[in-house]
Design a protein around this motif. Structure first.
Motif, PDB file in Angstrom:
ATOM      1  N   UNK A  82      -4.829 -16.769  -6.964  1.00 34.86           N
ATOM      2  CA  UNK A  82      -3.725 -15.803  -7.035  1.00 34.86           C
ATOM      3  C   UNK A  82      -3.811 -14.778  -5.909  1.00 34.86           C
ATOM      4  N   UNK A  83      -4.929 -14.766  -5.198  1.00 31.50           N
ATOM      5  CA  UNK A  83      -5.034 -13.934  -3.985  1.00 31.50           C
ATOM      6  C   UNK A  83      -5.986 -14.635  -3.033  1.00 31.50           C
ATOM      7  N   UNK A  84      -5.441 -15.040  -1.884  1.00 33.05           N
ATOM      8  CA  UNK A  84      -6.206 -15.814  -0.900  1.00 33.05           C
ATOM      9  C   UNK A  84      -7.374 -14.999  -0.348  1.00 33.05           C
ATOM     10  N   UNK A  85      -8.265 -15.691   0.317  1.00 29.43           N
ATOM     11  CA  UNK A  85      -9.455 -15.085   0.916  1.00 29.43           C
ATOM     12  C   UNK A  85      -9.112 -13.829   1.744  1.00 29.43           C
ATOM     13  N   UNK A  86      -9.880 -12.771   1.513  1.00 29.05           N
ATOM     14  CA  UNK A  86      -9.766 -11.569   2.353  1.00 29.05           C
ATOM     15  C   UNK A  86     -11.164 -11.021   2.615  1.00 29.05           C
ATOM     16  N   UNK A  87     -11.265 -10.252   3.689  1.00 28.42           N
ATOM     17  CA  UNK A  87     -12.550  -9.671   4.074  1.00 28.42           C
ATOM     18  C   UNK A  87     -12.670  -8.260   3.503  1.00 28.42           C
ATOM     19  N   UNK A  88     -13.841  -7.914   3.006  1.00 28.23           N
ATOM     20  CA  UNK A  88     -14.104  -6.539   2.561  1.00 28.23           C
ATOM     21  C   UNK A  88     -15.608  -6.299   2.591  1.00 28.23           C
ATOM     22  N   UNK A  89     -15.978  -5.052   2.838  1.00 23.42           N
ATOM     23  CA  UNK A  89     -17.397  -4.689   2.814  1.00 23.42           C
ATOM     24  C   UNK A  89     -17.791  -4.414   1.362  1.00 23.42           C
ATOM     25  N   UNK A  90     -19.084  -4.224   1.132  1.00 28.42           N
ATOM     26  CA  UNK A  90     -19.556  -3.956  -0.230  1.00 28.42           C
ATOM     27  C   UNK A  90     -19.048  -2.614  -0.758  1.00 28.42           C
ATOM     28  N   UNK A  91     -18.796  -1.669   0.149  1.00 25.35           N
ATOM     29  CA  UNK A  91     -18.260  -0.386  -0.317  1.00 25.35           C
ATOM     30  C   UNK A  91     -16.748  -0.494  -0.535  1.00 25.35           C
ATOM     31  N   UNK A  92     -16.067  -1.200   0.402  1.00 21.21           N
ATOM     32  CA  UNK A  92     -14.618  -1.376   0.247  1.00 21.21           C
ATOM     33  C   UNK A  92     -14.281  -2.094  -1.060  1.00 21.21           C
ATOM     34  N   UNK A  93     -15.127  -3.053  -1.441  1.00 19.85           N
ATOM     35  CA  UNK A  93     -14.767  -3.882  -2.596  1.00 19.85           C
ATOM     36  C   UNK A  93     -14.760  -3.056  -3.889  1.00 19.85           C
ATOM     37  N   UNK A  94     -15.572  -2.012  -3.943  1.00 22.95           N
ATOM     38  CA  UNK A  94     -15.572  -1.164  -5.143  1.00 22.95           C
ATOM     39  C   UNK A  94     -14.200  -0.511  -5.321  1.00 22.95           C
ATOM     40  N   UNK A  95     -13.624  -0.100  -4.195  1.00 22.26           N
ATOM     41  CA  UNK A  95     -12.299   0.518  -4.209  1.00 22.26           C
ATOM     42  C   UNK A  95     -11.251  -0.526  -4.602  1.00 22.26           C
ATOM     43  N   UNK A  96     -11.378  -1.718  -4.026  1.00 20.97           N
ATOM     44  CA  UNK A  96     -10.440  -2.805  -4.328  1.00 20.97           C
ATOM     45  C   UNK A  96     -10.556  -3.213  -5.800  1.00 20.97           C
ATOM     46  N   UNK A  97     -11.798  -3.276  -6.300  1.00 20.97           N
ATOM     47  CA  UNK A  97     -12.007  -3.641  -7.709  1.00 20.97           C
ATOM     48  C   UNK A  97     -11.290  -2.641  -8.624  1.00 20.97           C
ATOM     49  N   UNK A  98     -11.312  -1.380  -8.235  1.00 23.17           N
ATOM     50  CA  UNK A  98     -10.632  -0.353  -9.035  1.00 23.17           C
ATOM     51  C   UNK A  98      -9.124  -0.634  -9.066  1.00 23.17           C
ATOM     52  N   UNK A  99      -8.595  -1.076  -7.923  1.00 27.50           N
ATOM     53  CA  UNK A  99      -7.162  -1.420  -7.859  1.00 27.50           C
ATOM     54  C   UNK A  99      -6.871  -2.656  -8.722  1.00 27.50           C
ATOM     55  N   UNK A 100      -7.768  -3.617  -8.673  1.00 26.68           N
ATOM     56  CA  UNK A 100      -7.577  -4.842  -9.462  1.00 26.68           C
ATOM     57  C   UNK A 100      -7.604  -4.526 -10.960  1.00 26.68           C
ATOM     58  N   UNK A 101      -8.435  -3.551 -11.315  1.00 25.36           N
ATOM     59  CA  UNK A 101      -8.524  -3.111 -12.714  1.00 25.36           C
ATOM     60  C   UNK A 101      -7.161  -2.590 -13.176  1.00 25.36           C
TER      61      UNK A 101
END
Lengths: 170, 170
Positions: free
Chosen positions: A37-56
């Motif tokens: 449902x969302x193709x491969x994207x690049x993110x750092x370990x710190x960025x992903x925490x922010x993205x995970x919050x958005x996914x939540x």
């Protein structure tokens, strides 16, 4: 790091998909059968925490829906990918859209056609042969989807789960 | 269906573990490098919803902790399993205990020794050879663990995620 968001269908449907993937999909050993449902994207370990919050937040606004597999189909002649065709549903389209809005925006190569890949990287001849057989198989299946999974890729190309997000929860 | 509960360490540690597992662990392609906190158990698809609810409660009461890998060790002579030794921590013991209390109780063959397997099913000679090399390697590593994952096994023996549970959340 490479991330992606997928739906994993039930064990029953995964077992069916794997019976084909084992022979026809070189990604068989890298990740379980899935609907991207969302193709491969690049993110750092710190960025992903922010993205995970958005996914939540996306999950909180998403609604469980019935996933219907209708038949075996193919993306040929665009590419020789054979897949379980999944019925487009308003809830699924809404989920896809929420996963590509605002800060989750990313360039997408194709329009969203919900599918579970069961064969890829086939030669034209193989594709013709396999697809002509599989399109006759009755793969009709129905189940409820109530979560998505954020996955990341290891150096050996396999995928591990980062987090599961259940619909309607925070 | 077969279920289990694991911790997945960071990509960094998983990549390190996989560099050894690729050669020494036949389970390499079945599941990503992990620390098992609840061994395989059987449950139906309806039972697991109830168990997941219990796991949610456990996660809520669990506290993030620092996972310290100290060295390469072996369970020999009990069995020829080579693993990354993980320091026993109060939070980790507490998590293990909560995952084996009340309705989550299950028979356990061994006492809990936190570890990440990097080699198994080795012959005695192989084990001696590989372990004598690996025990000299500096694998010291530290990271924070703040979630566990409920996994289930497909017919081809690979493991898929059912749900992620973050510590301190509901």
């Amino acid at each position: 790091m490479k991330f992606g968001v997928v739906l994993f269908p039930s064990k029953k449907l995964q077992d069916v998909a794997n019976s084909y993937r084992k022979r026809y999909d070189p990604h068989y050993s890298l990740i379980a059968p899935h609907l991207t449902v969302k193709e491969v994207f690049e993110a750092s370990e710190t960025e992903i925490e922010h993205i995970a919050a958005q996914l939540r937040q996306v999950a909180k606004d998403a609604k469980p829906f019935t996933l219907n597999v209708t038949k075996v189909s193919s993306f040929s002649p665009v590419n020789n990918v054979i897949y379980l065709k999944v019925e487009q549903k308003a809830e699924l389209t809404a989920l896809y859209n929420m996963l590509h809005e605002g800060q989750l925006k990313q360039p997408t190569e194709y329009t969203f056609i919900p599918h579970i890949t069961i064969g890829q990287r086939l030669s034209d001849d193989e594709h013709l042969d396999v697809y002509s057989q599989l399109k006759l198989v009755d793969v009709a299946h129905e189940e409820v989807i109530d979560r998505f999974h954020l996955m990341y890729q290891l150096e050996n190309d396999t995928w591990t789960v980062f987090e599961t997000f259940r619909f309607g929860k925070e």
